[in-house]
Scaffold this motif. Structure first.
Motif, PDB file in Angstrom:
ATOM      1  N   TRP A 215       0.722  -1.192   0.016  1.00 47.93           N
ATOM      2  CA  TRP A 215      -0.190  -0.004  -0.040  1.00 47.93           C
ATOM      3  C   TRP A 215       1.002   1.123   0.046  1.00 47.93           C
ATOM      4  O   TRP A 215       0.238   2.410  -0.238  1.00 47.93           O
ATOM      5  CB  TRP A 215      -0.774   0.060   1.020  1.00 47.93           C
TER       6      TRP A 215
ATOM      7  N   LYS B 114      -2.365   7.282  11.087  1.00 44.70           N
ATOM      8  CA  LYS B 114      -3.307   7.441  10.004  1.00 44.70           C
ATOM      9  C   LYS B 114      -3.498   5.862   9.479  1.00 44.70           C
ATOM     10  O   LYS B 114      -4.653   5.620   9.284  1.00 44.70           O
ATOM     11  CB  LYS B 114      -2.993   8.448   8.798  1.00 44.70           C
ATOM     12  N   VAL B 115      -2.476   5.111   9.528  1.00 40.56           N
ATOM     13  CA  VAL B 115      -2.687   3.793   8.693  1.00 40.56           C
ATOM     14  C   VAL B 115      -3.409   2.922   9.548  1.00 40.56           C
ATOM     15  O   VAL B 115      -4.404   2.394   9.208  1.00 40.56           O
ATOM     16  CB  VAL B 115      -1.155   3.238   8.212  1.00 40.56           C
TER      17      VAL B 115
ATOM     18  N   SER C 104      -5.496   3.861  11.922  1.00 38.30           N
ATOM     19  CA  SER C 104      -7.179   4.273  12.051  1.00 38.30           C
ATOM     20  C   SER C 104      -7.614   3.797  10.847  1.00 38.30           C
ATOM     21  O   SER C 104      -8.881   3.380  10.960  1.00 38.30           O
ATOM     22  CB  SER C 104      -7.088   5.902  12.366  1.00 38.30           C
ATOM     23  N   TYR C 105      -7.135   4.036   9.531  1.00 37.82           N
ATOM     24  CA  TYR C 105      -7.819   3.622   8.461  1.00 37.82           C
ATOM     25  C   TYR C 105      -7.969   2.243   8.400  1.00 37.82           C
ATOM     26  O   TYR C 105      -9.004   1.616   7.906  1.00 37.82           O
ATOM     27  CB  TYR C 105      -7.207   4.186   7.221  1.00 37.82           C
TER      28      TYR C 105
ATOM     29  N   PHE D 188      -4.996   5.962   0.821  1.00 40.93           N
ATOM     30  CA  PHE D 188      -6.266   6.282   1.600  1.00 40.93           C
ATOM     31  C   PHE D 188      -7.537   6.523   0.890  1.00 40.93           C
ATOM     32  O   PHE D 188      -8.500   6.658   1.374  1.00 40.93           O
ATOM     33  CB  PHE D 188      -5.760   7.374   2.640  1.00 40.93           C
ATOM     34  N   THR D 189      -7.434   6.396  -0.383  1.00 41.26           N
ATOM     35  CA  THR D 189      -8.781   6.499  -1.194  1.00 41.26           C
ATOM     36  C   THR D 189      -9.262   5.174  -1.644  1.00 41.26           C
ATOM     37  O   THR D 189     -10.346   5.056  -2.277  1.00 41.26           O
ATOM     38  CB  THR D 189      -8.460   7.341  -2.529  1.00 41.26           C
TER      39      THR D 189
ATOM     40  N   ASN E   7     -10.488   1.280  -0.187  1.00 41.73           N
ATOM     41  CA  ASN E   7     -11.147   0.434   0.619  1.00 41.73           C
ATOM     42  C   ASN E   7      -9.914  -0.771   0.750  1.00 41.73           C
ATOM     43  O   ASN E   7      -9.840  -1.554  -0.064  1.00 41.73           O
ATOM     44  CB  ASN E   7     -12.354  -0.079   0.404  1.00 41.73           C
ATOM     45  N   TRP E   8      -9.542  -0.989   1.801  1.00 49.06           N
ATOM     46  CA  TRP E   8      -8.361  -2.020   2.086  1.00 49.06           C
ATOM     47  C   TRP E   8      -9.053  -3.273   2.659  1.00 49.06           C
ATOM     48  O   TRP E   8      -8.329  -4.292   2.604  1.00 49.06           O
ATOM     49  CB  TRP E   8      -7.395  -1.538   3.363  1.00 49.06           C
TER      50      TRP E   8
ATOM     51  N   ARG F  38      -8.523   0.056  10.884  1.00 48.06           N
ATOM     52  CA  ARG F  38      -9.754  -0.106  11.726  1.00 48.06           C
ATOM     53  C   ARG F  38     -11.116   0.315  11.115  1.00 48.06           C
ATOM     54  O   ARG F  38     -11.934  -0.288  10.996  1.00 48.06           O
ATOM     55  CB  ARG F  38      -9.636   0.742  13.002  1.00 48.06           C
ATOM     56  N   GLN F  39     -11.094   1.396  10.328  1.00 50.78           N
ATOM     57  CA  GLN F  39     -12.237   2.068   9.578  1.00 50.78           C
ATOM     58  C   GLN F  39     -12.536   0.970   8.507  1.00 50.78           C
ATOM     59  O   GLN F  39     -13.834   0.830   8.279  1.00 50.78           O
ATOM     60  CB  GLN F  39     -11.928   3.254   8.957  1.00 50.78           C
ATOM     61  N   CYS F  40     -11.578   0.399   7.809  1.00 50.86           N
ATOM     62  CA  CYS F  40     -11.862  -0.462   6.611  1.00 50.86           C
ATOM     63  C   CYS F  40     -12.047  -1.877   7.162  1.00 50.86           C
ATOM     64  O   CYS F  40     -12.429  -2.822   6.134  1.00 50.86           O
ATOM     65  CB  CYS F  40     -10.835  -0.514   5.577  1.00 50.86           C
TER      66      CYS F  40
END
Length: 315
Positions: free
Chosen positions: A187, A234-235, A237-238, A214-215, A217-218, A240-242
């Motif tokens: 990534w 940021k990685v 957090s993202y 970050f654009t 979806n992982w 967790r979000q994805c």
């Protein structure tokens, strides 16, 4: 003196060009009585002593950038400017395919070489690469000279130096991939340090799948994460979000802002950390970016480096 009947041994480069024209002459040996001189895309490019850069005017987020190696930096300005055109074209080939392009460069030699070729083999090779890819991808390119004063944005991009660029060597990656792989997407990488065929980069590069991880979806992909240290928070957090999963390599800096996200009590990792491996600190196991200012790859590290297996999937 040689006669017309003398035998001449052709170089490998000459044979390659003969083969190319034999296979493609029928496709390009035409001239229309009238032609469409309009353009569907405008590109500016430039090269500096440290790297190259360019962008598409109508979609300014489409930026291509790369840095020269020491060997490349010693080349002539014409080589660097011409290679900038080649690299930017290849980096954004999917953005530019099937279009008529007006391409602005502040090097007059580049305008001539792209149009007519060069007697210098290394410049001719680059020109042929540009021509072949335009032919394959149905791109019509018209390179036009522009004064440096009107090419300041591309000049600025070409001078960007990524001091946060770093990576691990192939041996370490192979070991971690054998434990937690196969990994599918790198990534945070570039043409010089990517470990997987599919990778995303900060700017468009010749082989990158896309820009700005970050654009995307992982979720669902087994990710490989070796981000700039400033992006680790940021990685996490993202991820967790994805609801993402993958392997994250990072320095063990307990004073860093990302550390409480992984070890909030100071005594144990969060439940999403499924595995942890201490990596060696010897400099030979790490790679520094071409900016060559990173601590990674230049000295034996005075701190520990961890590989964490993270899984934020809910089930």
């Amino acid at each position: 003196m040689t006669s017309w009947n003398s035998c001449i041994v052709l170089s490998t480069e000459s044979l390659i060009q003969i083969k190319f024209w034999r296979e493609n002459l029928e496709h390009v040996n035409v001239k229309k009585f009238s032609s469409d001189v309009s353009c569907q895309s405008v590109v500016y490019s430039d090269a500096s002593n440290t790297g190259y850069g360019g962008y598409v005017v109508e979609t300014p987020f489409n930026i291509a950038h790369g840095m020269w190696s020491k060997c490349e930096a010693s080349k002539s300005s014409t080589w660097k400017e011409l290679n900038a055109v080649r690299n930017i074209l290849l980096s954004m080939i999917n953005v530019l395919k099937d279009k008529r392009i007006k391409w602005f460069s502040d090097n007059q030699n580049v305008v001539s070489i792209v149009d007519k070729g060069s007697m210098k083999p290394e410049l001719q090779d680059i020109a042929m690469c540009i021509f072949e890819n335009c032919l394959i991808h149905n791109i019509s390119i018209d390179v036009v000279w522009v004064p440096r004063t009107l090419n300041e944005k591309a000049d600025f991009i070409s001078r960007i130096i990524d001091y946060d660029d770093w990576g691990i060597d192939e041996q370490l990656f192979t070991y971690l991939d054998s434990l937690w792989g196969p990994h599918e997407i790198d990534w945070f990488a570039n043409d010089d340090n990517h470990k997987l065929t599919v990778f995303y980069s900060r700017y468009w590069t010749v082989n990158s799948m896309g820009i700005d991880a970050f654009t995307i979806n992982w979720q669902g992909a087994n990710g490989w994460f070796v981000p700039p240290v400033c992006l680790v928070s940021k990685v996490i957090s993202y991820m967790r979000q994805c609801f993402a999963h993958g392997t994250l390599v990072l320095p063990l800096w307990k004073s860093a802002s990302f550390w409480p996200m992984l070890c909030p009590t100071g005594e144990g990792f969060i439940k999403e950390v499924k595995g942890c491996i201490d990596l060696p600190t010897n400099k030979k196991f790490y790679t520094s970016g071409k900016g060559n200012k990173s601590v990674f790859g230049n000295i034996d590290l005075p701190f520990r480096v961890l590989a964490l297996r993270l899984d934020f999937e809910p089930f």
